[in-house]
Design an enzyme around this catalytic site. Sequence first.
Site, PDB file in Angstrom:
ATOM      1  CD  GLU A 265     -23.325 -14.320  -7.830  1.00 49.79           C
ATOM      2  OE1 GLU A 265     -24.102 -13.363  -7.883  1.00 49.79           O
ATOM      3  OE2 GLU A 265     -23.699 -15.479  -7.538  1.00 49.79           O
TER       4      GLU A 265
HETATM    5  C1  LIG Z   1     -19.891  -4.833  -4.324  1.00 51.25           C
HETATM    6  C2  LIG Z   1     -20.356  -6.049  -3.606  1.00 51.25           C
HETATM    7  C3  LIG Z   1     -21.626  -6.563  -3.862  1.00 51.25           C
HETATM    8  C4  LIG Z   1     -22.083  -7.678  -3.169  1.00 51.25           C
HETATM    9  N1  LIG Z   1     -23.377  -8.116  -3.373  1.00 51.25           N
HETATM   10  C5  LIG Z   1     -23.892  -9.051  -2.545  1.00 51.25           C
HETATM   11  C6  LIG Z   1     -25.283  -9.388  -2.583  1.00 51.25           C
HETATM   12  O1  LIG Z   1     -26.050  -8.864  -3.391  1.00 51.25           O
HETATM   13  N2  LIG Z   1     -25.750 -10.316  -1.710  1.00 51.25           N
HETATM   14  C7  LIG Z   1     -24.954 -10.930  -0.797  1.00 51.25           C
HETATM   15  O2  LIG Z   1     -25.442 -11.759  -0.035  1.00 51.25           O
HETATM   16  N3  LIG Z   1     -23.613 -10.645  -0.743  1.00 51.25           N
HETATM   17  C8  LIG Z   1     -23.077  -9.720  -1.564  1.00 51.25           C
HETATM   18  N4  LIG Z   1     -21.728  -9.397  -1.494  1.00 51.25           N
HETATM   19  C9  LIG Z   1     -20.893 -10.096  -0.543  1.00 51.25           C
HETATM   20  C10 LIG Z   1     -19.893 -11.045  -1.199  1.00 51.25           C
HETATM   21  O3  LIG Z   1     -20.556 -12.164  -1.710  1.00 51.25           O
HETATM   22  C11 LIG Z   1     -18.835 -11.409  -0.132  1.00 51.25           C
HETATM   23  O4  LIG Z   1     -18.064 -10.242   0.063  1.00 51.25           O
HETATM   24  C12 LIG Z   1     -17.968 -12.573  -0.524  1.00 51.25           C
HETATM   25  O5  LIG Z   1     -18.718 -13.775  -0.530  1.00 51.25           O
HETATM   26  C13 LIG Z   1     -16.768 -12.749   0.408  1.00 51.25           C
HETATM   27  O6  LIG Z   1     -17.142 -12.716   1.749  1.00 51.25           O
HETATM   28  P1  LIG Z   1     -16.355 -11.742   2.759  1.00 51.25           P
HETATM   29  O7  LIG Z   1     -16.344 -10.392   2.156  1.00 51.25           O
HETATM   30  O8  LIG Z   1     -16.915 -11.910   4.108  1.00 51.25           O
HETATM   31  O9  LIG Z   1     -14.859 -12.285   2.731  1.00 51.25           O
HETATM   32  P2  LIG Z   1     -14.257 -13.429   3.691  1.00 51.25           P
HETATM   33  O10 LIG Z   1     -15.127 -14.633   3.670  1.00 51.25           O
HETATM   34  O11 LIG Z   1     -13.918 -12.841   5.019  1.00 51.25           O
HETATM   35  O12 LIG Z   1     -12.933 -13.763   2.910  1.00 51.25           O
HETATM   36  C14 LIG Z   1     -11.704 -13.004   3.024  1.00 51.25           C
HETATM   37  C15 LIG Z   1     -10.605 -13.775   2.266  1.00 51.25           C
HETATM   38  O13 LIG Z   1     -10.414 -15.069   2.879  1.00 51.25           O
HETATM   39  C16 LIG Z   1     -10.568 -16.088   1.915  1.00 51.25           C
HETATM   40  N5  LIG Z   1     -11.225 -17.247   2.544  1.00 51.25           N
HETATM   41  C17 LIG Z   1     -12.387 -17.276   3.236  1.00 51.25           C
HETATM   42  N6  LIG Z   1     -12.671 -18.524   3.623  1.00 51.25           N
HETATM   43  C18 LIG Z   1     -11.697 -19.310   3.135  1.00 51.25           C
HETATM   44  C19 LIG Z   1     -11.430 -20.713   3.172  1.00 51.25           C
HETATM   45  N7  LIG Z   1     -12.276 -21.596   3.732  1.00 51.25           N
HETATM   46  N8  LIG Z   1     -10.308 -21.169   2.579  1.00 51.25           N
HETATM   47  C20 LIG Z   1      -9.457 -20.331   1.973  1.00 51.25           C
HETATM   48  N9  LIG Z   1      -9.654 -18.998   1.895  1.00 51.25           N
HETATM   49  C21 LIG Z   1     -10.757 -18.496   2.455  1.00 51.25           C
HETATM   50  C22 LIG Z   1     -11.456 -15.490   0.830  1.00 51.25           C
HETATM   51  O14 LIG Z   1     -11.280 -16.154  -0.419  1.00 51.25           O
HETATM   52  C23 LIG Z   1     -10.973 -14.044   0.806  1.00 51.25           C
HETATM   53  O15 LIG Z   1      -9.827 -13.936  -0.002  1.00 51.25           O
HETATM   54  C24 LIG Z   1     -21.254  -8.320  -2.222  1.00 51.25           C
HETATM   55  C25 LIG Z   1     -19.953  -7.820  -1.990  1.00 51.25           C
HETATM   56  C26 LIG Z   1     -19.517  -6.701  -2.657  1.00 51.25           C
HETATM   57  C27 LIG Z   1     -18.155  -6.171  -2.342  1.00 51.25           C
END
Ligand SMILES: Cc1cc2nc3c(=O)[nH]c(=O)nc-3n(C[C@H](O)[C@H](O)[C@H](O)COP(=O)(O)OP(=O)(O)OC[C@H]3O[C@@H](n4cnc5c(N)ncnc54)[C@H](O)[C@@H]3O)c2cc1C
Length: 451
Positions: A265
Amino acid sequence: MASGEYIGAYCLTEPNAGSDALASRTTAVLNEEGTHYILNGTKIYITNAAFSDTFIVYAKVDGERFTAFIVEKSFPGLSLGPEENKMGIKGSSTRSVILEDCRVPAENLLGEVGKGHVIALNVLNLGRFNLGSACMGAAKHGLKKAVHFVQERKQFKQRIADFAASKEKIAKLAARLYAAESLQYRTAHLLEDALGSLDEHADLKTVGNAMSEYAMECAICKVYGSETLDVTADEALQLHGGAGFIQEYGMEQLYRDSRINRIFEGTNEINRLLIPTHFFRKEMKGEVDLESALLEAASYLEKENDDEKDDMLKSVETLRHLFLLSAGLAYKRFGEKLMHEQEILMMLADLAILTYAAESAILRTMKEAKQNGEEQASLKIALSQTLLEESLWEAEKLSRKLILELAGGEKAQQLHLLVVQSCNRCHSYGQEIKRNRMIAEKLYDANRYIC
Ligand SMILES: Cc1cc2nc3c(=O)[nH]c(=O)nc-3n(C[C@H](O)[C@H](O)[C@H](O)COP(=O)(O)OP(=O)(O)OC[C@H]3O[C@@H](n4cnc5c(N)ncnc54)[C@H](O)[C@@H]3O)c2cc1C
């Protein structure tokens, strides 16, 4: 779907579009007959994927205009990847959703072409509020398990519960949980006011505006709720000692299951950034005047404030003015470039979160005391005082760090003094230990979290 006969999934995340969700590469192209959109792309980490009948999928029409679609499980071209092996929440299904020339009837377009972000981001707003509530429930469960365990387990010929260090942990967790609960209730009321009267005839723009009005509050629910749960899971496990590490006691699962809430989220970092960003947008739109707020905050913090106000309310006012002072200084120093100063934004977010949490708890306590008398509200008063004590120390630290970065030399010295003096006026010296022991005893008597 509302009756639970159909299960839904929300498909936003992609391999290259996580926090930067609008960087989606999934495409939607209308076929020549104008009857179907043809979707291509991969969504990852999709909750409910294996059980889902309906997938809300975001894709870019012609590779450009971000749009939402209702995609049924049976549509040709939709398939699922294997189950992910997760750290926790193993009862949920998490898979990728693969779209290969997936044919979606044109009438399954949700909202308008190019307006998918209004739906995606506003659904996240409410999702963040919901997630805060779920975390609050899980934290209550964790605290209850800890309260049970410490009263059963004995070491050094006495219950773990009776060691003062255990009582302090229990009291601080309860105070934080009380704040989490209070800010959830308060935000629920705000959302009900904004959304309760909308019906199916309301246009997308009206719904979008109503859903985004409390975006900051929803982000706070998510961050405060998930971090309250993490602290609770961690401390409840610690109070179990070695048993906390052993599966059969349930703490190990709580610890693993909690962790995801700071990630999905919108990560807590993204949610923290959103809080001051929304606030500074209000300044840019002329809804907030930070220059006057800065002057007003400095003058408020300077005064003794021996007016008739309740002491707890005075502390909340102090927290609020510390935020305004820091936000005003930050805006004065960086102006619109502030959006690139993430370290400053994170600290401002923490000040805003502390303030909203403390204010929500104190307003609730005062309402109860007014309705039922101070005796009846004694536990709520104690929880609020413990919360305020912790919040003031944290706010003092954050404000002083911010001032060091934002104001130089003599000005910084003056402002530091102002911050220390105004916080000092609010601390309840010499009562904290006694009060925390009393809070823990009350939880032991009830054998769970109460307030
Ligand atoms: C169990 C599980 C269920 C999920 N369910 C859903 C679902 O139903 N539908 C769906 O669409 N998604 C879902 N997700 C995805 C989830 O919403 C994303 O994993 C999350 O939004 C983070 O994106 P990412 O994993 O690409 O991390 P990234 O965006 O790559 O982030 C990696 C790190 O960098 C930091 N970061 C990124 N951008 C910035 C910035 N601008 N400034 C500072 N720090 C930053 C983040 O805070 C994080 O610590 C799910 C994920 C999991 C693990």
